[in-house]
Design an enzyme around this catalytic site. Structure first.
Site, PDB file in Angstrom:
ATOM      1  N   THR A  53      34.846  46.398  53.800  1.00 41.02           N
ATOM      2  CA  THR A  53      35.204  47.610  53.046  1.00 41.02           C
ATOM      3  C   THR A  53      34.343  47.858  51.811  1.00 41.02           C
ATOM      4  O   THR A  53      34.386  48.947  51.249  1.00 41.02           O
ATOM      5  CB  THR A  53      36.676  47.517  52.564  1.00 41.02           C
ATOM      6  OG1 THR A  53      36.812  46.332  51.783  1.00 41.02           O
ATOM      7  CG2 THR A  53      37.648  47.512  53.722  1.00 41.02           C
ATOM      8  N   HIS A  68      32.025  35.881  53.145  1.00 39.05           N
ATOM      9  CA  HIS A  68      32.962  36.625  52.293  1.00 39.05           C
ATOM     10  C   HIS A  68      34.363  36.505  52.894  1.00 39.05           C
ATOM     11  O   HIS A  68      34.548  36.594  54.104  1.00 39.05           O
ATOM     12  CB  HIS A  68      32.534  38.095  52.190  1.00 39.05           C
ATOM     13  CG  HIS A  68      33.294  38.853  51.133  1.00 39.05           C
ATOM     14  ND1 HIS A  68      34.555  39.347  51.347  1.00 39.05           N
ATOM     15  CD2 HIS A  68      32.962  39.176  49.864  1.00 39.05           C
ATOM     16  CE1 HIS A  68      34.973  39.953  50.232  1.00 39.05           C
ATOM     17  NE2 HIS A  68      34.016  39.855  49.320  1.00 39.05           N
ATOM     18  N   CYS A 117      35.654  51.581  51.940  1.00 36.44           N
ATOM     19  CA  CYS A 117      36.830  52.265  51.389  1.00 36.44           C
ATOM     20  C   CYS A 117      36.447  53.333  50.383  1.00 36.44           C
ATOM     21  O   CYS A 117      35.317  53.365  49.877  1.00 36.44           O
ATOM     22  CB  CYS A 117      37.783  51.250  50.779  1.00 36.44           C
ATOM     23  SG  CYS A 117      37.229  50.690  49.169  1.00 36.44           S
ATOM     24  N   SER A 147      37.428  45.640  40.846  1.00 38.44           N
ATOM     25  CA  SER A 147      38.387  44.612  40.425  1.00 38.44           C
ATOM     26  C   SER A 147      38.378  44.391  38.914  1.00 38.44           C
ATOM     27  O   SER A 147      38.834  43.358  38.434  1.00 38.44           O
ATOM     28  CB  SER A 147      38.072  43.299  41.167  1.00 38.44           C
ATOM     29  OG  SER A 147      36.690  43.043  41.151  1.00 38.44           O
ATOM     30  N   HIS A 155      38.381  39.530  42.953  1.00 40.37           N
ATOM     31  CA  HIS A 155      37.189  38.834  42.472  1.00 40.37           C
ATOM     32  C   HIS A 155      36.844  39.257  41.041  1.00 40.37           C
ATOM     33  O   HIS A 155      35.896  40.009  40.816  1.00 40.37           O
ATOM     34  CB  HIS A 155      36.010  39.101  43.405  1.00 40.37           C
ATOM     35  CG  HIS A 155      36.113  38.326  44.684  1.00 40.37           C
ATOM     36  ND1 HIS A 155      35.497  38.715  45.848  1.00 40.37           N
ATOM     37  CD2 HIS A 155      36.761  37.175  44.983  1.00 40.37           C
ATOM     38  CE1 HIS A 155      35.764  37.840  46.802  1.00 40.37           C
ATOM     39  NE2 HIS A 155      36.532  36.897  46.304  1.00 40.37           N
ATOM     40  N   SER A 187      31.790  41.684  45.685  1.00 38.57           N
ATOM     41  CA  SER A 187      30.829  42.371  46.549  1.00 38.57           C
ATOM     42  C   SER A 187      30.574  43.795  46.059  1.00 38.57           C
ATOM     43  O   SER A 187      29.434  44.225  45.893  1.00 38.57           O
ATOM     44  CB  SER A 187      31.368  42.379  47.983  1.00 38.57           C
ATOM     45  OG  SER A 187      30.586  43.200  48.797  1.00 38.57           O
ATOM     46  N   ASN A 188      31.647  44.546  45.786  1.00 36.80           N
ATOM     47  CA  ASN A 188      31.432  45.953  45.428  1.00 36.80           C
ATOM     48  C   ASN A 188      30.723  46.081  44.083  1.00 36.80           C
ATOM     49  O   ASN A 188      29.956  47.016  43.869  1.00 36.80           O
ATOM     50  CB  ASN A 188      32.744  46.739  45.490  1.00 36.80           C
ATOM     51  CG  ASN A 188      33.621  46.530  44.281  1.00 36.80           C
ATOM     52  OD1 ASN A 188      33.486  47.233  43.299  1.00 36.80           O
ATOM     53  ND2 ASN A 188      34.512  45.544  44.336  1.00 36.80           N
ATOM     54  N   GLU A 191      36.879  38.484  52.983  1.00 34.04           N
ATOM     55  CA  GLU A 191      37.381  39.606  53.779  1.00 34.04           C
ATOM     56  C   GLU A 191      36.859  39.525  55.213  1.00 34.04           C
ATOM     57  O   GLU A 191      37.605  39.736  56.171  1.00 34.04           O
ATOM     58  CB  GLU A 191      36.962  40.939  53.141  1.00 34.04           C
ATOM     59  CG  GLU A 191      37.509  42.127  53.919  1.00 34.04           C
ATOM     60  CD  GLU A 191      36.948  43.459  53.464  1.00 34.04           C
ATOM     61  OE1 GLU A 191      36.800  43.674  52.251  1.00 34.04           O
ATOM     62  OE2 GLU A 191      36.660  44.292  54.346  1.00 34.04           O
ATOM     63  N   CYS A 230      44.920  44.322  50.871  1.00 37.13           N
ATOM     64  CA  CYS A 230      44.809  45.766  50.648  1.00 37.13           C
ATOM     65  C   CYS A 230      45.075  46.505  51.967  1.00 37.13           C
ATOM     66  O   CYS A 230      44.530  46.134  53.021  1.00 37.13           O
ATOM     67  CB  CYS A 230      43.409  46.116  50.142  1.00 37.13           C
ATOM     68  SG  CYS A 230      43.187  47.902  49.977  1.00 37.13           S
TER      69      CYS A 230
HETATM   70  S1  SF4 Z   1      37.861  47.822  47.048  1.00 32.18           S
HETATM   71 FE1  SF4 Z   1      38.778  49.147  48.592  1.00 32.18          FE
HETATM   72  S2  SF4 Z   1      39.414  47.760  50.233  1.00 32.18           S
HETATM   73 FE2  SF4 Z   1      39.014  46.505  48.412  1.00 32.18          FE
HETATM   74  S3  SF4 Z   1      41.002  46.329  47.436  1.00 32.18           S
HETATM   75 FE3  SF4 Z   1      40.001  48.121  46.530  1.00 32.18          FE
HETATM   76  S4  SF4 Z   1      40.734  49.883  47.769  1.00 32.18           S
HETATM   77 FE4  SF4 Z   1      41.158  48.010  48.898  1.00 32.18          FE
END
Ligand code: SF4
EC number: 1.17.7.4
Length: 345
Positions: free
Chosen positions: A189, A149, A219, A292, A66, A248-249, A151, A121
């Protein structure tokens, strides 16, 4: 805290980088770790390798990761991004994104005779395996994650009749389980660690026998980036998170920064998206990036900030990451035979 790009002149007087003027106390705190995680790195390399080995076009189901910049760069090299496998011509090559896909998507690809490279992943695959294992043991699985989402769709698709999604607090009351002593929570994750634990507490109030996952589903990369931003946020007037709005992250980093005490925080794809009014009255700017995001976008932001007086950069290090994943198996074989050269017959 280490100085990544100190604004100190040769005489030792603090300066605004490039201006020779005395420092005003303006500084940047740069989070470490930030940016690319091992899963994203692997997925991007997978598409690049596929383009090198097989030539364009290489189809990619959904955005490989993303991030707008990454997707655009791969598109320029010949990747074609599609929403569904049905859009890929029969027999063509398709890469599945880092977020993972459900078994139904694999079956559909097989039906259409597609050649596939699965860049899911490994840490997402781990959650898929947990779903399978607990579904086989006839558990009701409460999957904490964001509705819609990719995932979550892939993970829930492993056992759609056993998985219920819990997104917001109000979803907790809607969950319906067959046997309260056989219920487990798993998660996406890339969630906020603290919010996830809030949700688990709410679920446990309803189901005291709720089982925990065998290991953390959120993760290492998500957790580490949140820990780093939390460490610097209380000192920041403004936190800038480089990342895309569908990441998301990255979005969680903005929320975590605000909760941890940053006065203001924004998500931006590129330095040019910073609204200069955000900088009014700001002394300390925190900078980080989602899992990302390639680091050149962060460097562009630091250059942009330095030109406006924030030339002193101090790195806030809370962890050193050394994790790397092997390429998807379909590519490992191809790369190996390419390295071996043409076989004699
Ligand atoms: S954020 Fe975590 S789960 Fe997502 S691709 Fe990266 S290591 Fe893998």
């Amino acid at each position: 805290m280490s100085s990544a790009s100190p604004g100190i002149d040769p005489a030792g007087t603090p300066t605004i980088a490039g201006s020779g003027e005395p420092a005003t106390g303006k500084r940047v705190l740069l989070a470490k770790p930030r940016g690319y995680c091992a899963g994203v790195d692997r997925a991007v390399i997978a598409v690049e390798k596929a383009l090198d080995l097989y030539g364009a076009p290489v189809y990619v189901r959904k955005e490989i990761v993303h991030n707008r910049h990454v997707v655009e760069t791969l598109r320029e090299r010949g990747a074609i991004f599609v929403e569904e496998t049905s859009e890929v011509p029969e027999g063509a090559l398709v890469v599945f994104s880092a977020h993972g896909v459900s078994p139904m998507v694999h079956a559909e690809a097989e039906e259409r005779n597609l050649r596939t490279i699965d860049a899911t992943c490994p840490l997402v695959t781990k959650v898929h395996k947990e779903v399978n294992r607990f579904a086989k043991d006839d558990y009701d699985i409460l999957l904490i994650g964001h509705e819609g989402h990719e995932e979550v769709e892939g993970t829930a698709g492993e056992a759609p009749d056993k998985v219920q999604l819990v997104d917001k607090a109000e979803d907790v009351g809607k969950v319906d389980v067959r046997d309260p002593s056989k219920v487990i929570w798993l998660s996406q994750t890339t969630l906020s660690v603290d919010e996830t634990m809030e949700r688990v507490d709410q679920l446990r109030e309803r189901f005291p026998g709720l089982a925990d996952p065998p290991s953390d589903d959120i993760c290492y990369a998500t957790t580490n980036r949140q820990v780093a931003v939390k460490a610097m946020a209380p000192e920041c007037d403004l936190v800038l998170v480089v990342g895309s709005t569908n990441s998301s992250n990255s979005k969680r980093l903005v929320e975590v920064a605000l909760k941890a005490g940053a006065r203001d925080a924004h998500l931006i794809d590129f330095a040019t998206e910073v609204d200069e009014t955000w900088l009014e009255g700001v002394v300390t700017v925190g900078v980080t990036s989602g899992a990302s995001v390639p680091d050149n976008l962060v460097m562009d932001l630091l250059t942009w900030l330095a030109a406006r007086g924030w030339g002193q950069v101090d790195e806030v290090t809370t962890a050193n990451e050394k994790i790397a994943f092997a390429l998807p198996k379909e590519l490992r074989k191809a790369v190996k035979s390419e390295a071996a050269g043409p076989s004699e017959s």
